[in-house]
Design a protein around this motif. Structure first.
Motif, PDB file in Angstrom:
ATOM      1  N   LYS A   1       0.848  -1.192   0.000  1.00 48.20           N
ATOM      2  CA  LYS A   1       0.000   0.000   0.000  1.00 48.20           C
ATOM      3  C   LYS A   1       0.886   1.245   0.000  1.00 48.20           C
ATOM      4  O   LYS A   1       1.932   1.261   0.628  1.00 48.20           O
ATOM      5  CB  LYS A   1      -0.880  -0.050   1.258  1.00 48.20           C
ATOM      6  N   ARG A   2       0.489   2.265  -0.728  1.00 47.62           N
ATOM      7  CA  ARG A   2       1.296   3.488  -0.763  1.00 47.62           C
ATOM      8  C   ARG A   2       1.000   4.339   0.464  1.00 47.62           C
ATOM      9  O   ARG A   2      -0.152   4.621   0.773  1.00 47.62           O
ATOM     10  CB  ARG A   2       0.978   4.317  -2.025  1.00 47.62           C
ATOM     11  N   PHE A   3       2.030   4.728   1.180  1.00 40.51           N
ATOM     12  CA  PHE A   3       1.841   5.625   2.320  1.00 40.51           C
ATOM     13  C   PHE A   3       2.494   6.955   1.985  1.00 40.51           C
ATOM     14  O   PHE A   3       3.677   6.996   1.641  1.00 40.51           O
ATOM     15  CB  PHE A   3       2.501   5.060   3.585  1.00 40.51           C
ATOM     16  N   SER A   4       1.740   8.024   2.039  1.00 37.14           N
ATOM     17  CA  SER A   4       2.372   9.331   1.856  1.00 37.14           C
ATOM     18  C   SER A   4       2.666   9.860   3.262  1.00 37.14           C
ATOM     19  O   SER A   4       2.689   9.105   4.235  1.00 37.14           O
ATOM     20  CB  SER A   4       1.455  10.259   1.081  1.00 37.14           C
ATOM     21  N   TYR A   5       2.847  11.140   3.449  1.00 40.48           N
ATOM     22  CA  TYR A   5       3.194  11.635   4.786  1.00 40.48           C
ATOM     23  C   TYR A   5       1.999  11.582   5.747  1.00 40.48           C
ATOM     24  O   TYR A   5       2.162  11.551   6.934  1.00 40.48           O
ATOM     25  CB  TYR A   5       3.735  13.062   4.717  1.00 40.48           C
ATOM     26  N   PHE A   6       0.802  11.558   5.203  1.00 37.05           N
ATOM     27  CA  PHE A   6      -0.402  11.398   6.021  1.00 37.05           C
ATOM     28  C   PHE A   6      -0.446  12.314   7.243  1.00 37.05           C
ATOM     29  O   PHE A   6      -0.692  11.876   8.357  1.00 37.05           O
ATOM     30  CB  PHE A   6      -0.575   9.952   6.489  1.00 37.05           C
ATOM     31  N   LEU A   7      -0.197  13.572   7.038  1.00 40.52           N
ATOM     32  CA  LEU A   7      -0.189  14.482   8.188  1.00 40.52           C
ATOM     33  C   LEU A   7      -1.580  14.651   8.794  1.00 40.52           C
ATOM     34  O   LEU A   7      -1.725  15.174   9.886  1.00 40.52           O
ATOM     35  CB  LEU A   7       0.377  15.842   7.786  1.00 40.52           C
ATOM     36  N   ASP A   8      -2.592  14.171   8.061  1.00 41.81           N
ATOM     37  CA  ASP A   8      -3.941  14.291   8.610  1.00 41.81           C
ATOM     38  C   ASP A   8      -4.313  13.088   9.486  1.00 41.81           C
ATOM     39  O   ASP A   8      -5.432  13.012   9.983  1.00 41.81           O
ATOM     40  CB  ASP A   8      -4.981  14.494   7.488  1.00 41.81           C
ATOM     41  N   LEU A   9      -3.408  12.142   9.710  1.00 43.30           N
ATOM     42  CA  LEU A   9      -3.715  11.009  10.616  1.00 43.30           C
ATOM     43  C   LEU A   9      -4.144  11.555  11.966  1.00 43.30           C
ATOM     44  O   LEU A   9      -3.536  12.497  12.472  1.00 43.30           O
ATOM     45  CB  LEU A   9      -2.469  10.163  10.851  1.00 43.30           C
ATOM     46  N   ASN A  10      -5.150  10.941  12.562  1.00 40.87           N
ATOM     47  CA  ASN A  10      -5.585  11.421  13.867  1.00 40.87           C
ATOM     48  C   ASN A  10      -5.591  10.301  14.901  1.00 40.87           C
ATOM     49  O   ASN A  10      -5.618   9.131  14.549  1.00 40.87           O
ATOM     50  CB  ASN A  10      -6.969  12.068  13.753  1.00 40.87           C
ATOM     51  N   ALA A  11      -5.562  10.670  16.163  1.00 41.56           N
ATOM     52  CA  ALA A  11      -5.618   9.675  17.235  1.00 41.56           C
ATOM     53  C   ALA A  11      -7.083   9.342  17.524  1.00 41.56           C
ATOM     54  O   ALA A  11      -7.953  10.180  17.332  1.00 41.56           O
ATOM     55  CB  ALA A  11      -4.956  10.238  18.490  1.00 41.56           C
ATOM     56  N   TYR A  12      -7.334   8.104  17.973  1.00 35.08           N
ATOM     57  CA  TYR A  12      -8.692   7.748  18.393  1.00 35.08           C
ATOM     58  C   TYR A  12      -8.626   7.050  19.748  1.00 35.08           C
ATOM     59  O   TYR A  12      -7.823   6.151  19.946  1.00 35.08           O
ATOM     60  CB  TYR A  12      -9.426   6.896  17.345  1.00 35.08           C
ATOM     61  N   PRO A  13      -9.467   7.508  20.700  1.00 37.98           N
ATOM     62  CA  PRO A  13      -9.391   6.945  22.049  1.00 37.98           C
ATOM     63  C   PRO A  13      -9.999   5.540  22.159  1.00 37.98           C
ATOM     64  O   PRO A  13      -9.619   4.766  23.021  1.00 37.98           O
ATOM     65  CB  PRO A  13     -10.186   7.929  22.904  1.00 37.98           C
ATOM     66  N   ARG A  14     -10.982   5.219  21.281  1.00 36.31           N
ATOM     67  CA  ARG A  14     -11.653   3.925  21.394  1.00 36.31           C
ATOM     68  C   ARG A  14     -11.423   3.062  20.155  1.00 36.31           C
ATOM     69  O   ARG A  14     -11.019   3.577  19.120  1.00 36.31           O
ATOM     70  CB  ARG A  14     -13.159   4.112  21.551  1.00 36.31           C
ATOM     71  N   PHE A  15     -11.760   1.755  20.287  1.00 35.60           N
ATOM     72  CA  PHE A  15     -11.585   0.832  19.170  1.00 35.60           C
ATOM     73  C   PHE A  15     -12.380   1.310  17.967  1.00 35.60           C
ATOM     74  O   PHE A  15     -13.552   1.668  18.093  1.00 35.60           O
ATOM     75  CB  PHE A  15     -12.063  -0.561  19.572  1.00 35.60           C
ATOM     76  N   SER A  16     -11.716   1.376  16.802  1.00 30.87           N
ATOM     77  CA  SER A  16     -12.446   1.880  15.625  1.00 30.87           C
ATOM     78  C   SER A  16     -12.885   0.742  14.730  1.00 30.87           C
ATOM     79  O   SER A  16     -12.230  -0.271  14.669  1.00 30.87           O
ATOM     80  CB  SER A  16     -11.567   2.820  14.839  1.00 30.87           C
TER      81      SER A  16
END
Ligand code: KG4
Ligand code: ZN
Length: 310
Positions: A295-310
């Motif tokens: 899978k191609r991964f770019s810098y993904f600066l928009d990744l966010n944290a999530y407190p609960r199981f997604s």
């Protein structure tokens, strides 16, 4: 190449549990040191790192955001991919760091301070959540009872040590059963029953049945985990069983889990104790799996944290 773990146990011990705000602040003050130490031990320089893997969740949001922001900074500066990792999937991956010959389908029981979940894995990297706790996690129940008895923090390892001296059959605990046919867990009833026994039998460090009480409670937690797992095995017919997460360090649980697998003629896998507690190696291993997937991964600066199981 190196796996540095900086424990915060001492900081949270006076409060008998993790204080989220203190945890975030401590992450902030130690993250540069931990990453630096990790590079030093592996004799690598930052510009030699090909990709960054970082936990996105579930967990405490403040602590997650510190790690995520730090990794974003590094990935952006060095122009490398940033791979967001799920905490529970990483715990399962810790088994594959040491055992490569795991046949599928498999059932993975993740038991930690914040989670108690069972995943069905048709194949590697394929996770279907089929049961989780509706209230307390198993580790949380152990920690809370230890706190109530003023034994210290974290309570899991303390109970592990003290319970060895007791008779696990001395105190009776009813094992919770879901009446709706679900494969979820519940530990709050067990915790309430334990608190009632502490009151009724006046359990404290000075009581002659103190060790018996701890051994019985520890055994009740193990029975609750394994009786649910037994139901899950019947329904999902796996070939292998995986146990992971911080509570998987518990010696009696490890022993009963292996015996459980033997009785059902299933192969069972548990990581070495140091890989059961939260660690970076399991996160990196999961990152490598994702990177290899093509899978191609770019810098993904928009990744966010999530407190609960997604
Ligand atoms: O996975 P982990 O390191 O962090 C979370 O993701 O929560 O698990 C921490 C939990 C705590 O509840 C701690 O008491 C428990 O793992 N634990 C143990 C043992 N060592 C750690 N529980 C029972 N026996 C142990 N030896
Ligand atoms: Zn964990």
């Amino acid at each position: 190449m190196s796996n540095v773990v900086l424990s915060q146990d001492e900081i949270h011990a006076p409060y008998g549990g993790v204080v989220p705000e203190l945890a975030s602040r401590q992450h902030l003050t130690s993250i540069s040191y931990v990453v630096g130490e990790c590079l030093k031990r592996s004799q690598l320089k930052l510009d030699q790192i090909d990709a960054y893997a970082v936990t996105q969740g579930p967990g405490l949001i403040g602590a997650l955001l510190v790690g995520l922001s730090f990794a974003k900074g590094l990935a952006y500066y060095f122009g490398k991919p940033l791979i967001g990792i799920d905490h529970l999937e990483a715990h399962i991956e810790s088994v594959f760091l040491e055992s490569r010959q795991i046949s599928f389908p498999a059932l993975a029981l993740v038991v930690s301070g914040g989670h108690t979940s069972i995943f069905f894995m048709k194949k590697k990297n394929d996770y279907q959540l089929i049961g989780r706790t509706r209230d307390d996690a198993a580790g949380e129940a152990l920690d809370k009872i230890a706190k109530f008895l003023d034994l210290g923090y974290p309570g899991g390892p303390i109970i592990d040590k003290l319970a060895k001296k007791g008779n696990p059959q001395k105190f009776a605990f009813a094992i919770p059963q879901m009446t709706d046919g679900s494969l979820d867990f519940s530990f709050s009833g067990l915790k309430t029953a334990a608190l009632r026994q502490i009151r009724d039998f006046n359990i404290s460090k000075n009581n002659p049945h103190f060790f018996d009480f701890l051994a019985s409670f520890e055994m009740a937690v193990i029975r609750a985990l394994l009786s649910n797992l037994a139901q899950t095995v019947k329904r999902f017919k796996p070939q292998s069983l995986i146990l992971c997460g911080g509570v998987a360090r518990n010696k009696k649980l490890r022993q009963h889990f292996i015996e459980f697998g033997k009785e059902l003629d299933l192969s069972s896998f548990i990581p070495s104790p140091s890989l059961c507690s939260d660690n970076a190696a399991m996160v990196a291993a999961m990152g490598l799996e994702k990177l290899k997937s093509g899978k191609r991964f770019s810098y993904f600066l928009d990744l966010n944290a999530y407190p609960r199981f997604s």
